[in-house]
Design a protein around this motif. Structure first.
Motif, PDB file in Angstrom:
ATOM      1  N   GLN A 125      16.254  13.874   3.631  1.00  0.00           N
ATOM      2  CA  GLN A 125      17.398  13.050   3.268  1.00  0.00           C
ATOM      3  C   GLN A 125      17.755  12.068   4.375  1.00  0.00           C
ATOM      4  N   ARG A 126      17.702  12.543   5.605  1.00  0.00           N
ATOM      5  CA  ARG A 126      18.062  11.675   6.723  1.00  0.00           C
ATOM      6  C   ARG A 126      17.030  10.565   6.905  1.00  0.00           C
ATOM      7  N   ALA A 127      15.757  10.870   6.665  1.00  0.00           N
ATOM      8  CA  ALA A 127      14.714   9.853   6.761  1.00  0.00           C
ATOM      9  C   ALA A 127      14.929   8.746   5.729  1.00  0.00           C
ATOM     10  N   ILE A 128      15.368   9.127   4.538  1.00  0.00           N
ATOM     11  CA  ILE A 128      15.685   8.124   3.508  1.00  0.00           C
ATOM     12  C   ILE A 128      16.887   7.293   3.940  1.00  0.00           C
ATOM     13  N   GLU A 129      17.918   7.963   4.435  1.00  0.00           N
ATOM     14  CA  GLU A 129      19.126   7.257   4.872  1.00  0.00           C
ATOM     15  C   GLU A 129      18.840   6.271   5.999  1.00  0.00           C
ATOM     16  N   ARG A 130      17.930   6.626   6.890  1.00  0.00           N
ATOM     17  CA  ARG A 130      17.615   5.769   8.029  1.00  0.00           C
ATOM     18  C   ARG A 130      16.630   4.664   7.667  1.00  0.00           C
ATOM     19  N   GLY A 131      16.072   4.704   6.466  1.00  0.00           N
ATOM     20  CA  GLY A 131      15.137   3.666   6.052  1.00  0.00           C
ATOM     21  C   GLY A 131      13.725   3.884   6.539  1.00  0.00           C
ATOM     22  N   ALA A 132      13.411   5.112   6.963  1.00  0.00           N
ATOM     23  CA  ALA A 132      12.059   5.407   7.438  1.00  0.00           C
ATOM     24  C   ALA A 132      11.088   5.645   6.295  1.00  0.00           C
ATOM     25  N   VAL A 133      11.612   6.038   5.131  1.00  0.00           N
ATOM     26  CA  VAL A 133      10.771   6.309   3.965  1.00  0.00           C
ATOM     27  C   VAL A 133      11.469   5.805   2.710  1.00  0.00           C
ATOM     28  N   ASP A 134      10.655   5.576   1.676  1.00  0.00           N
ATOM     29  CA  ASP A 134      11.225   5.225   0.367  1.00  0.00           C
ATOM     30  C   ASP A 134      11.594   6.470  -0.413  1.00  0.00           C
ATOM     31  N   ASP A 135      10.777   7.507  -0.270  1.00  0.00           N
ATOM     32  CA  ASP A 135      11.081   8.788  -0.891  1.00  0.00           C
ATOM     33  C   ASP A 135      10.537   9.898   0.005  1.00  0.00           C
ATOM     34  N   ALA A 136      11.091  11.083  -0.166  1.00  0.00           N
ATOM     35  CA  ALA A 136      10.699  12.193   0.702  1.00  0.00           C
ATOM     36  C   ALA A 136      10.872  13.505  -0.035  1.00  0.00           C
ATOM     37  N   SER A 137      10.096  14.496   0.408  1.00  0.00           N
ATOM     38  CA  SER A 137      10.122  15.795  -0.244  1.00  0.00           C
ATOM     39  C   SER A 137       9.637  16.852   0.732  1.00  0.00           C
ATOM     40  N   THR A 138       9.942  18.101   0.425  1.00  0.00           N
ATOM     41  CA  THR A 138       9.382  19.214   1.184  1.00  0.00           C
ATOM     42  C   THR A 138       8.051  19.656   0.594  1.00  0.00           C
ATOM     43  N   SER A 139       7.639  19.028  -0.503  1.00  0.00           N
ATOM     44  CA  SER A 139       6.395  19.392  -1.183  1.00  0.00           C
ATOM     45  C   SER A 139       5.293  18.389  -0.874  1.00  0.00           C
ATOM     46  N   LEU A 140       4.123  18.892  -0.519  1.00  0.00           N
ATOM     47  CA  LEU A 140       2.980  18.030  -0.227  1.00  0.00           C
ATOM     48  C   LEU A 140       2.455  17.321  -1.475  1.00  0.00           C
ATOM     49  N   SER A 141       2.892  17.737  -2.643  1.00  0.00           N
ATOM     50  CA  SER A 141       2.451  17.064  -3.869  1.00  0.00           C
ATOM     51  C   SER A 141       2.909  15.611  -3.908  1.00  0.00           C
ATOM     52  N   LEU A 142       3.868  15.244  -3.087  1.00  0.00           N
ATOM     53  CA  LEU A 142       4.331  13.862  -3.017  1.00  0.00           C
ATOM     54  C   LEU A 142       3.225  12.932  -2.519  1.00  0.00           C
ATOM     55  N   MET A 143       2.201  13.488  -1.882  1.00  0.00           N
ATOM     56  CA  MET A 143       1.117  12.684  -1.321  1.00  0.00           C
ATOM     57  C   MET A 143       0.039  12.324  -2.338  1.00  0.00           C
ATOM     58  N   GLU A 144       0.218  12.700  -3.592  1.00  0.00           N
ATOM     59  CA  GLU A 144      -0.829  12.494  -4.604  1.00  0.00           C
ATOM     60  C   GLU A 144      -1.188  11.027  -4.800  1.00  0.00           C
ATOM     61  N   ARG A 145      -0.241  10.116  -4.621  1.00  0.00           N
ATOM     62  CA  ARG A 145      -0.524   8.692  -4.838  1.00  0.00           C
ATOM     63  C   ARG A 145      -0.815   7.944  -3.544  1.00  0.00           C
TER      64      ARG A 145
ATOM     65  N   MET B  96       0.840  -1.189   0.000  1.00  0.00           N
ATOM     66  CA  MET B  96       0.000   0.000   0.000  1.00  0.00           C
ATOM     67  C   MET B  96       0.881   1.248   0.000  1.00  0.00           C
ATOM     68  N   ASN B  97       0.431   2.269  -0.685  1.00  0.00           N
ATOM     69  CA  ASN B  97       1.140   3.549  -0.689  1.00  0.00           C
ATOM     70  C   ASN B  97       0.674   4.377   0.508  1.00  0.00           C
ATOM     71  N   ILE B  98       1.586   4.622   1.434  1.00  0.00           N
ATOM     72  CA  ILE B  98       1.267   5.357   2.651  1.00  0.00           C
ATOM     73  C   ILE B  98       2.104   6.619   2.720  1.00  0.00           C
TER      74      ILE B  98
END
Length: 295
Positions: free
Chosen positions: A37-57, A1-3
């Motif tokens: 960037q740190r969240a990606i490095e720690r494995g907490a997320v697959d991708d990350a952004s400062t833009s809320l448009s990332l939540m579209e999917r 699931m995309n969360i």
């Protein structure tokens, strides 16, 4: 699931670590690029952004921001969401949150995972933070059953204890066992600092051990959390503070009057009552839903 997770601090980051380990695709949003960037490095997320448009999917979005910016964050997020997307939050107050957010988004489920540490930020995120912790959901009459069920299905594998209650019930309950202790603990520290003799104060600091550490811990935590409790759960917190003050005055009276029988009876009663609040045994088994009755 995309969360999706908006807010990559202690709770958001910890949710990301656990949900990603369950096989979900996790997208995170933070105000700071370095946090992303740190969240990606720690494995907490697959991708990350400062833009809320990332939540579209995203099929489900966890709002993990401070309460003070939650409404504005959701308002800014809504243009990027599909109509069927489910929103839920992790705030420690539910009455204000549900009142503010539910009118903005029909598929909103109030939530509160009751776990954490004294630390904050993405570096504080921990795997398995929510194991055996209560996870309270506060659906109201207008909350779609499908939305509540979907949130349950996502968090249940984290080995949480799921509870359902009304937002007002939640706020009164946490005022007693979470918000009041913060104020009492902070007051304890402030009272100690009021000692008029510098020598006695220094001696007290030197002698402080486990008892003082236990009772002062939450009062020495993040001031922002205490301010949010007072601001957004003011009514329930003030109610519990007044009740606590009455009990404290009763203890003062017994000691001043040397009523040792009454004092001992009270201490015996509190000793017997404490395990019901602190023991891990619960009528709600891990991963199952339970409803509180109206007090």
């Amino acid at each position: 699931m995309n969360i999706g997770i908006v807010g990559l601090g202690l709770i958001g980051g910890s949710l990301g670590l656990d949900l990603r380990s369950q096989g979900h695709h996790i997208s995170g949003v933070s105000r700071k690029q370095e946090t992303c960037q740190r969240a990606i490095e720690r494995g907490a997320v697959d991708d990350a952004s400062t833009s809320l448009s990332l939540m579209e999917r995203a099929e489900v979005v966890f709002i993990c921001t401070p309460l003070g910016v939650m409404r504005s964050t959701v308002a800014a997020l809504i243009p990027h969401l599909a109509p069927e997307t489910v929103l839920t939050d992790v705030g420690s107050v539910k009455g204000w949150v549900v009142e503010e957010i539910a009118p903005l988004w029909a598929n909103f489920v109030g939530g509160h995972p009751m776990a954490g540490t004294a630390e904050s930020g993405i570096e504080a995120a921990l795997p398995n933070l929510f194991v055996n912790a209560p996870y309270v959901l506060t659906p109201i009459a207008s909350t779609p059953a499908r939305a509540t069920q979907l949130v349950e299905e996502i968090v249940r594998p984290l080995q949480v204890q799921i509870y359902h209650c009304q937002p007002e019930e939640h706020d009164r309950a946490v005022a007693w066992i979470s918000h009041l202790p913060v104020m009492v603990s902070a007051s304890l520290i402030a009272a100690c600092l009021g000692e008029s003799s510098p020598a006695v104060l220094e001696m007290a600091k030197s002698l402080a051990s486990s008892g003082f550490r236990d009772t002062s811990r939450v009062g020495g935590g993040n001031p922002e959390l205490g301010m949010m409790m007072a601001t957004y759960n003011r009514s329930a917190l003030v109610r519990s503070l007044h009740a606590y003050r009455e009990i404290l005055n009763q203890f003062i009276h017994w000691i001043e009057q040397e009523n040792w029988v009454a004092l001992e009876q009270a201490l015996q009663h509190t000793r017997q009552a404490r395990p019901a609040f602190t023991d891990q045994g619960s009528p709600c088994q891990s991963g199952q839903a339970s409803s509180f009755s109206q007090p």
